[in-house]
Design an enzyme around this catalytic site. Structure first.
Site, PDB file in Angstrom:
ATOM      1  N   ASP A 210       0.854  -1.200   0.000  1.00 55.86           N
ATOM      2  CA  ASP A 210       0.000   0.000   0.000  1.00 55.86           C
ATOM      3  C   ASP A 210       0.886   1.246   0.000  1.00 55.86           C
ATOM      4  O   ASP A 210       1.948   1.249   0.618  1.00 55.86           O
ATOM      5  CB  ASP A 210      -0.875  -0.047   1.262  1.00 55.86           C
ATOM      6  N   HIS A 305      -9.781  -1.329  -7.260  1.00 60.80           N
ATOM      7  CA  HIS A 305      -9.487  -0.125  -6.478  1.00 60.80           C
ATOM      8  C   HIS A 305      -8.523   0.810  -7.205  1.00 60.80           C
ATOM      9  O   HIS A 305      -8.719   2.027  -7.195  1.00 60.80           O
ATOM     10  CB  HIS A 305      -8.909  -0.527  -5.118  1.00 60.80           C
TER      11      HIS A 305
HETATM   12  C1  HEM Z   1      -4.002   2.571  -4.154  1.00 58.60           C
HETATM   13  C2  HEM Z   1      -5.544  -0.109  -0.437  1.00 58.60           C
HETATM   14  C3  HEM Z   1      -8.686   3.396   0.756  1.00 58.60           C
HETATM   15  C4  HEM Z   1      -6.853   6.189  -2.707  1.00 58.60           C
HETATM   16  C5  HEM Z   1      -4.151   1.549  -3.264  1.00 58.60           C
HETATM   17  C6  HEM Z   1      -3.461   0.285  -3.334  1.00 58.60           C
HETATM   18  C7  HEM Z   1      -3.883  -0.448  -2.288  1.00 58.60           C
HETATM   19  C8  HEM Z   1      -4.863   0.323  -1.567  1.00 58.60           C
HETATM   20  C9  HEM Z   1      -3.441  -1.862  -1.920  1.00 58.60           C
HETATM   21  C10 HEM Z   1      -2.442  -0.119  -4.426  1.00 58.60           C
HETATM   22  C11 HEM Z   1      -1.031   0.323  -4.175  1.00 58.60           C
HETATM   23  C12 HEM Z   1      -0.832   1.812  -4.093  1.00 58.60           C
HETATM   24  O1  HEM Z   1      -0.694   2.516  -5.097  1.00 58.60           O
HETATM   25  O2  HEM Z   1      -0.815   2.271  -2.956  1.00 58.60           O
HETATM   26  C13 HEM Z   1      -6.533   0.615   0.202  1.00 58.60           C
HETATM   27  C14 HEM Z   1      -7.272   0.160   1.353  1.00 58.60           C
HETATM   28  C15 HEM Z   1      -8.141   1.142   1.687  1.00 58.60           C
HETATM   29  C16 HEM Z   1      -7.955   2.224   0.746  1.00 58.60           C
HETATM   30  C17 HEM Z   1      -7.078  -1.186   2.036  1.00 58.60           C
HETATM   31  C18 HEM Z   1      -9.144   1.221   2.815  1.00 58.60           C
HETATM   32  C19 HEM Z   1      -9.050   0.540   3.924  1.00 58.60           C
HETATM   33  C20 HEM Z   1      -8.481   4.444  -0.098  1.00 58.60           C
HETATM   34  C21 HEM Z   1      -9.221   5.683  -0.070  1.00 58.60           C
HETATM   35  C22 HEM Z   1      -8.694   6.467  -1.048  1.00 58.60           C
HETATM   36  C23 HEM Z   1      -7.632   5.720  -1.692  1.00 58.60           C
HETATM   37  C24 HEM Z   1     -10.346   6.023   0.894  1.00 58.60           C
HETATM   38  C25 HEM Z   1      -9.071   7.875  -1.437  1.00 58.60           C
HETATM   39  C26 HEM Z   1     -10.258   8.395  -1.315  1.00 58.60           C
HETATM   40  C27 HEM Z   1      -5.900   5.464  -3.368  1.00 58.60           C
HETATM   41  C28 HEM Z   1      -5.131   5.981  -4.483  1.00 58.60           C
HETATM   42  C29 HEM Z   1      -4.328   4.932  -4.932  1.00 58.60           C
HETATM   43  C30 HEM Z   1      -4.616   3.796  -4.060  1.00 58.60           C
HETATM   44  C31 HEM Z   1      -5.167   7.393  -5.039  1.00 58.60           C
HETATM   45  C32 HEM Z   1      -3.363   4.944  -6.129  1.00 58.60           C
HETATM   46  C33 HEM Z   1      -4.179   4.639  -7.355  1.00 58.60           C
HETATM   47  C34 HEM Z   1      -3.349   4.586  -8.624  1.00 58.60           C
HETATM   48  O3  HEM Z   1      -2.846   3.489  -8.959  1.00 58.60           O
HETATM   49  O4  HEM Z   1      -3.236   5.641  -9.284  1.00 58.60           O
HETATM   50  N1  HEM Z   1      -5.013   1.548  -2.173  1.00 58.60           N
HETATM   51  N2  HEM Z   1      -6.979   1.868  -0.134  1.00 58.60           N
HETATM   52  N3  HEM Z   1      -7.541   4.500  -1.092  1.00 58.60           N
HETATM   53  N4  HEM Z   1      -5.575   4.160  -3.139  1.00 58.60           N
HETATM   54 FE1  HEM Z   1      -6.311   2.984  -1.691  1.00 58.60          FE
END
Ligand code: HEM
Length: 393
Positions: A210, A305
């Protein structure tokens, strides 16, 4: 000795080792007792911007929201900010706060940073104008199950360090330092893997890599991270923090097979590689959202996601600095992410992304926002200034 520290904890340029200087030892005799070690590294407090945002996240954190007393005035607010400035500067540099009951605990700053934010009511008490975004986020009824006990607040302390004892100590001193001028509204404690490095990136409690796709913190994205000339004067070089407490249902996640899990994010579990890149290529290879499989279906699912969260316009970026939490008691999990996002304008940069997630993210099966708060993060205190100088003087 100290040269080896850089290898231990990703110690950045803003980090200083205590204990080998006589001035440090004079300031806290407890430093005499120990050889310089990783727990004696200090980050810089003074500067145009506050610490605790773009530096490597430390492994322990507490987010503490306080409410000002109903009788609060600009003058009482200034008193709080003056005491906090003094105490934070001391604690971050390994010196006890003025009224410290446990000065020995201050000798291990362990990269402590304390980052101070204000809510809408505090700006009103100061008689200043708040930016339009300093308000609760719009509701996302399809996913939100917000509880008042994790939401809102007049003042915020983000206290992060590489020792949980250091976090505790700073929290206790700073909270007691407000006397009856403010009262704690909520506390949310979190942790990250203390052994994180670029090669061993952050993993959340679902086991996913993450925090991969992030804005640049070395200049090019500064206008996305810091309030500029178009914001209120008192907030110039400040930022905005959106803190969402997102519960992750580990019990139902346990029932999902690995294919389902990887599909929900669009990345592989072992190495965080996007499903459109070769397995094992690691998290940093860009994802290809337009790729299709042999049947013509998108390789990264429409609801994955990383598709929902990906920026669809250049301004839809923010810095994620999350901490995991686990408050489970008994067999049912009560764990998740203290999702902390920093940007210059949450309404413009954060809300559209959160909206797309609310509208159909596969992860929504397992994640539920249970708390939400927005704070204006004050500019840093330059030499001779207090935090919030331009707000309260
Ligand atoms: C990407 C998990 C909530 C925004 C990711 C990734 C994971 C992840 C595994 C892929 C690796 C990375 O680029 O970091 C989660 C989990 C969440 C959560 C477990 C809740 C418990 C959120 C929320 C937002 C968010 C609430 C914004 C409102 C993003 C963004 C990316 C991302 C902007 C990068 C997307 C891209 O590839 O351009 N998240 N996330 N995430 N997450 Fe989350």
């Amino acid at each position: 000795g100290l040269a080896g520290l850089a290898a231990v904890g990703g110690v950045g340029a803003c980090t200083r080792a205590l204990g080998d200087s006589d001035a440090d030892k004079a300031a806290n005799p407890a430093l005499e007792m120990c050889l310089p070690g990783p727990e004696h590294t200090a980050r810089e407090f003074r500067g145009p911007r506050q610490a605790g945002i773009i530096e490597d996240p430390q492994s322990h954190g507490a987010f503490v929201a306080l409410d000002l007393a109903t009788t609060a005035t600009r003058d009482t607010l200034r008193r709080i900010l003056k005491v906090w400035t003094d105490d934070i500067e001391r604690l971050m540099s390994g010196r006890p706060s003025l009224t410290d009951q446990e000065p020995e605990l201050a000798a291990s700053p362990a990269n402590l940073t304390v980052t101070v934010g204000v809510g809408p009511r505090t700006v009103a008490v100061a008689g200043a104008t708040a930016p339009a975004w300093l308000a609760p986020l719009p509701a996302f009824p399809s996913i939100d199950r917000l509880e008042p006990r994790w939401s809102g607040g007049d003042l915020l302390l983000q206290i992060t360090a590489d020792s949980p004892t250091t976090v505790h100590h700073a929290q206790r001193r700073l909270v007691s330092g407000t006397g009856d001028l403010a009262a704690v509204r909520w506390v949310q404690r979190g942790f990250r893997d203390p052994f994180e490095t670029a090669k061993r990136p952050m993993r959340n409690l679902f086991g996913q890599v993450d925090g991969t796709v992030q804005p640049r913190t070395d200049g090019p994205d500064d206008a996305r991270l810091w309030v500029g000339a178009d914001g209120p004067e008192w907030l110039r070089d400040g930022s905005a923090l959106v803190l969402r407490r997102i519960r992750m249902n580990l019990d139902t996640w346990d029932e999902a097979d690995r294919g389902t899990r990887e599909n929900a994010v669009g990345r592989r579990l072992p190495d965080g590689s996007p499903l459109t890149a070769k397995a094992g290529s690691g998290p940093d290879v860009p994802s290809d959202l337009s790729a299709t499989n042999s049947l013509g279906f998108p390789t990264i699912h429409e609801g994955a996601h990383i598709r929902r969260a990906a920026a669809t316009a250049a301004h839809e970026v923010f810095l994620r600095r999350p901490y995991s939490y686990d408050d489970s008691v008994g067999s049912t999990s009560d764990a998740g992410l203290l999702f902390a996002a920093y940007c210059a304008d949450p309404v413009r940069q954060f809300v559209p992304v959160q909206q797309r997630i609310a509208d159909g993210d596969l992860l929504n099966t397992w994640i539920t926002p249970v708390g939400s708060a927005v704070f204006a993060i004050l500019p840093g205190a330059r030499d001779g200034e207090i935090l919030g100088q331009a707000l309260v003087t």
